[in-house]
Write an enzyme that holds these catalytic residues in place. Structure first.
Site, PDB file in Angstrom:
ATOM      1  N   ARG A  38       0.843  -1.193   0.000  1.00 30.99           N
ATOM      2  CA  ARG A  38       0.000   0.000   0.000  1.00 30.99           C
ATOM      3  C   ARG A  38       0.881   1.247   0.000  1.00 30.99           C
ATOM      4  O   ARG A  38       1.971   1.229   0.569  1.00 30.99           O
ATOM      5  CB  ARG A  38      -0.871   0.032   1.251  1.00 30.99           C
ATOM      6  CG  ARG A  38      -1.591  -1.251   1.553  1.00 30.99           C
ATOM      7  CD  ARG A  38      -2.181  -1.201   2.969  1.00 30.99           C
ATOM      8  NE  ARG A  38      -2.664  -2.508   3.378  1.00 30.99           N
ATOM      9  CZ  ARG A  38      -3.099  -2.782   4.599  1.00 30.99           C
ATOM     10  NH1 ARG A  38      -3.101  -1.834   5.526  1.00 30.99           N
ATOM     11  NH2 ARG A  38      -3.527  -3.997   4.898  1.00 30.99           N
TER      12      ARG A  38
ATOM     13  N   ASP B  57      -2.441   1.520  -5.004  1.00 31.58           N
ATOM     14  CA  ASP B  57      -3.450   2.107  -4.133  1.00 31.58           C
ATOM     15  C   ASP B  57      -4.793   1.486  -4.479  1.00 31.58           C
ATOM     16  O   ASP B  57      -5.452   1.872  -5.450  1.00 31.58           O
ATOM     17  CB  ASP B  57      -3.489   3.623  -4.319  1.00 31.58           C
ATOM     18  CG  ASP B  57      -4.463   4.302  -3.371  1.00 31.58           C
ATOM     19  OD1 ASP B  57      -5.084   3.600  -2.542  1.00 31.58           O
ATOM     20  OD2 ASP B  57      -4.605   5.533  -3.458  1.00 31.58           O
TER      21      ASP B  57
ATOM     22  N   LYS C 170      -7.524   1.823  -3.168  1.00 33.84           N
ATOM     23  CA  LYS C 170      -8.640   2.764  -3.056  1.00 33.84           C
ATOM     24  C   LYS C 170      -8.633   3.785  -4.190  1.00 33.84           C
ATOM     25  O   LYS C 170      -9.543   4.613  -4.280  1.00 33.84           O
ATOM     26  CB  LYS C 170      -8.591   3.470  -1.704  1.00 33.84           C
ATOM     27  CG  LYS C 170      -8.787   2.516  -0.524  1.00 33.84           C
ATOM     28  CD  LYS C 170      -8.749   3.252   0.802  1.00 33.84           C
ATOM     29  CE  LYS C 170      -8.962   2.282   1.960  1.00 33.84           C
ATOM     30  NZ  LYS C 170      -8.915   2.977   3.285  1.00 33.84           N
TER      31      LYS C 170
ATOM     32  N   ARG D 163     -10.194  -8.065   7.102  1.00 34.29           N
ATOM     33  CA  ARG D 163     -11.406  -8.532   7.780  1.00 34.29           C
ATOM     34  C   ARG D 163     -12.432  -8.949   6.731  1.00 34.29           C
ATOM     35  O   ARG D 163     -12.410  -8.467   5.588  1.00 34.29           O
ATOM     36  CB  ARG D 163     -11.994  -7.416   8.650  1.00 34.29           C
ATOM     37  CG  ARG D 163     -11.139  -7.026   9.830  1.00 34.29           C
ATOM     38  CD  ARG D 163     -11.955  -6.240  10.846  1.00 34.29           C
ATOM     39  NE  ARG D 163     -11.125  -5.330  11.618  1.00 34.29           N
ATOM     40  CZ  ARG D 163     -11.555  -4.630  12.657  1.00 34.29           C
ATOM     41  NH1 ARG D 163     -12.820  -4.734  13.035  1.00 34.29           N
ATOM     42  NH2 ARG D 163     -10.742  -3.814  13.318  1.00 34.29           N
TER      43      ARG D 163
ATOM     44  N   GLY E  81      -8.510  -8.265  16.471  1.00 34.57           N
ATOM     45  CA  GLY E  81      -7.833  -9.177  17.390  1.00 34.57           C
ATOM     46  C   GLY E  81      -6.392  -9.367  16.998  1.00 34.57           C
ATOM     47  O   GLY E  81      -5.953  -8.922  15.939  1.00 34.57           O
ATOM     48  N   HIS E  82      -5.664 -10.015  17.872  1.00 32.58           N
ATOM     49  CA  HIS E  82      -4.296 -10.437  17.589  1.00 32.58           C
ATOM     50  C   HIS E  82      -4.115 -11.846  18.130  1.00 32.58           C
ATOM     51  O   HIS E  82      -4.984 -12.384  18.826  1.00 32.58           O
ATOM     52  CB  HIS E  82      -3.288  -9.466  18.215  1.00 32.58           C
ATOM     53  CG  HIS E  82      -3.095  -8.213  17.422  1.00 32.58           C
ATOM     54  ND1 HIS E  82      -2.526  -8.203  16.162  1.00 32.58           N
ATOM     55  CD2 HIS E  82      -3.411  -6.923  17.689  1.00 32.58           C
ATOM     56  CE1 HIS E  82      -2.494  -6.972  15.687  1.00 32.58           C
ATOM     57  NE2 HIS E  82      -3.031  -6.167  16.600  1.00 32.58           N
ATOM     58  N   ASP E  83      -2.974 -12.416  17.825  1.00 31.33           N
ATOM     59  CA  ASP E  83      -2.658 -13.807  18.159  1.00 31.33           C
ATOM     60  C   ASP E  83      -3.192 -14.243  19.524  1.00 31.33           C
ATOM     61  O   ASP E  83      -3.910 -15.238  19.643  1.00 31.33           O
ATOM     62  CB  ASP E  83      -1.133 -13.975  18.092  1.00 31.33           C
ATOM     63  CG  ASP E  83      -0.655 -15.352  18.500  1.00 31.33           C
ATOM     64  OD1 ASP E  83      -0.765 -15.684  19.699  1.00 31.33           O
ATOM     65  OD2 ASP E  83      -0.155 -16.079  17.639  1.00 31.33           O
ATOM     66  N   ILE E  84      -2.850 -13.506  20.574  1.00 29.04           N
ATOM     67  CA  ILE E  84      -3.174 -13.947  21.926  1.00 29.04           C
ATOM     68  C   ILE E  84      -4.683 -14.053  22.149  1.00 29.04           C
ATOM     69  O   ILE E  84      -5.159 -14.960  22.844  1.00 29.04           O
ATOM     70  CB  ILE E  84      -2.514 -13.025  22.969  1.00 29.04           C
ATOM     71  CG1 ILE E  84      -2.574 -13.662  24.352  1.00 29.04           C
ATOM     72  CG2 ILE E  84      -3.128 -11.626  22.940  1.00 29.04           C
ATOM     73  CD1 ILE E  84      -1.701 -12.957  25.377  1.00 29.04           C
TER      74      ILE E  84
ATOM     75  N   ASP F 104      -0.486 -17.019  15.233  1.00 31.20           N
ATOM     76  CA  ASP F 104      -0.216 -16.425  13.924  1.00 31.20           C
ATOM     77  C   ASP F 104       0.431 -17.411  12.956  1.00 31.20           C
ATOM     78  O   ASP F 104      -0.006 -17.540  11.803  1.00 31.20           O
ATOM     79  CB  ASP F 104       0.715 -15.221  14.075  1.00 31.20           C
ATOM     80  CG  ASP F 104      -0.031 -13.953  14.449  1.00 31.20           C
ATOM     81  OD1 ASP F 104      -1.275 -13.970  14.483  1.00 31.20           O
ATOM     82  OD2 ASP F 104       0.638 -12.938  14.715  1.00 31.20           O
TER      83      ASP F 104
END
Length: 383
Positions: free
Chosen positions: A45, A70, A72, A95, A135-138, A166
């Site tokens: 990006r 880009d 967008k 997402r 969210g993240h890994d944990i 991950d």
């Protein structure tokens, strides 16, 4: 040197992969494919991904090429679709619904390239009550039961960096999925979507443990079992100099050699007697504290006692066995793990350093026959 300048490296030579830039498990999965010889084009990006690592040191982007698009912008989606037209695999880690809103979702891509394998890497998956949550890994591994297995019983669960979620539950399952789908696509001419969710992969990693739990051979609490630190001959012990030794002497013959070399054969209670595990652990711990890590390493060297020193990241490349195998390699001034696994005919290697955003645009435009990548204004980078 661009990866395409050294064709024929690895079993995936000739496979084309588009990676829509992100962080974490998506880039690592794409690195695995690149290490195996695929021509991976990372679509960066303008301005980067926000990862706080200088691109020159982000070795998860080794063996890849980069273009800046880009998505967008007015022509951005068409350029990515042009890459998807010519690709075997596309990987994205947005997402759910974001790729569709950007105009590069699987339905649009498959309308143009029905053979495309479309890999989707997320934490929660494409559907379910939490699918659209951040969210993240944990946070992903916590509900699966795996995080709760790790650590001491009287302390909070230990955090396994981001390796368990991950990379093990995420990247590896995505790679298995897209390669299986690629095999199917080449046999049938039909691509498909691979939904790789970290929650699914991490839960799957504990399959054996669930079987043991059902059989009554696993207690659903930390450090109370054979493989979670509860067993005194499967765990880690501090040495006199503050180092640690790892012990995995599970089988009877290995355990016998372990207690002999440790010098506690006459003091060790029956190792199958769970009621006396605490006593045995204290005996083992006291012995290890009597010598340094280096001294204990020498004691167990060449044995089948299943004991090894616990090394740091900077120490690991110098371990004699790993050095002899070339488990780590130096490339571009960066010591890093070498590609794995190994192949007897289609050898793999680190062929190029971390792809720098946009640096390979001209080469990709030529090799993939997408001259639109070179149009003025497309490569603006506000970084």
């Amino acid at each position: 040197m661009a990866a395409a300048e050294t064709p024929g490296h690895g079993p995936l030579a000739g496979v084309r992969v588009v990676e829509l830039a992100g962080i974490g498990p998506g880039p690592f999965a794409a690195m695995l494919l690149a290490d195996l010889g695929a021509d991976v084009v990372r679509v960066d990006r303008p301005g980067g991904t926000g990862l706080a690592v200088d691109p020159e040191y982000d070795v998860t982007n080794r063996n890849k090429r980069s273009v800046i698009v880009d998505l967008k912008g007015e022509s951005g989606p068409d350029l990515v679709l042009g890459l998807a037209d010519r690709a075997d695999i596309l990987i994205e880690g947005y997402r759910p619904g974001v790729a569709e809103r950007l105009g590069v979702g699987p339905e649009t891509c498959h309308a143009r390239n029905p053979r495309l394998v479309y890999g989707r890497m997320t934490g929660w998956g494409q559907e379910g009550p939490l699918a659209h949550r951040a969210g993240h890994d944990i946070a992903y591994i916590a509900p699966t039961g795996t995080l709760g297995m790790i650590g001491s019983p009287d302390e909070p669960p230990a955090v396994p960096a981001n390796l368990l979620g991950d990379y093990a539950g995420g990247s590896l399952y995505l790679v298995v999925g897209v390669l299986a789908a690629l095999h199917h696509a080449r046999a049938t001419g039909t691509g498909q979507v691979v939904d790789a969710a970290i929650v699914d992969g991490t839960a799957h990693l504990a399959t054996m443990i669930h079987g043991m739990l059902a059989a009554g051979r696993w207690q659903d609490r930390r450090a109370a079992n054979l493989l979670d630190g509860g067993c005194p001959y499967y765990g880690t012990y501090e040495t006199a100099d503050g180092g640690y030794m790892a012990v995995g002497a599970l089988e009877r013959q290995f355990y016998a050699e372990f207690v002999d070399l440790l010098g506690i054969r006459d003091q060790a209670p029956a190792h199958k007697d769970v009621a006396r595990w605490g006593e045995l652990r204290e005996t083992v711990a006291a012995r290890f504290k009597a010598r340094t890590r280096e001294e204990w390493t020498a004691v167990f060297e060449g044995s089948d006692a299943c004991v090894a020193p616990v090394l740091s990241l900077s120490e690991a490349p110098h371990h004699p066995h790993l050095a002899a195998r070339g488990t780590f390699t130096d490339f571009g001034g960066i010591t890093q793990p070498a590609p794995a696994p190994r192949f007897s005919r289609t050898h793999t290697s680190v062929r190029s350093g971390p792809a720098q955003p946009g640096a390979d645009t001209a080469a990709v435009a030529r090799d993939w026959d997408i001259p639109g990548l070179l149009e003025p204004g497309l490569l603006k980078d506000d970084g």
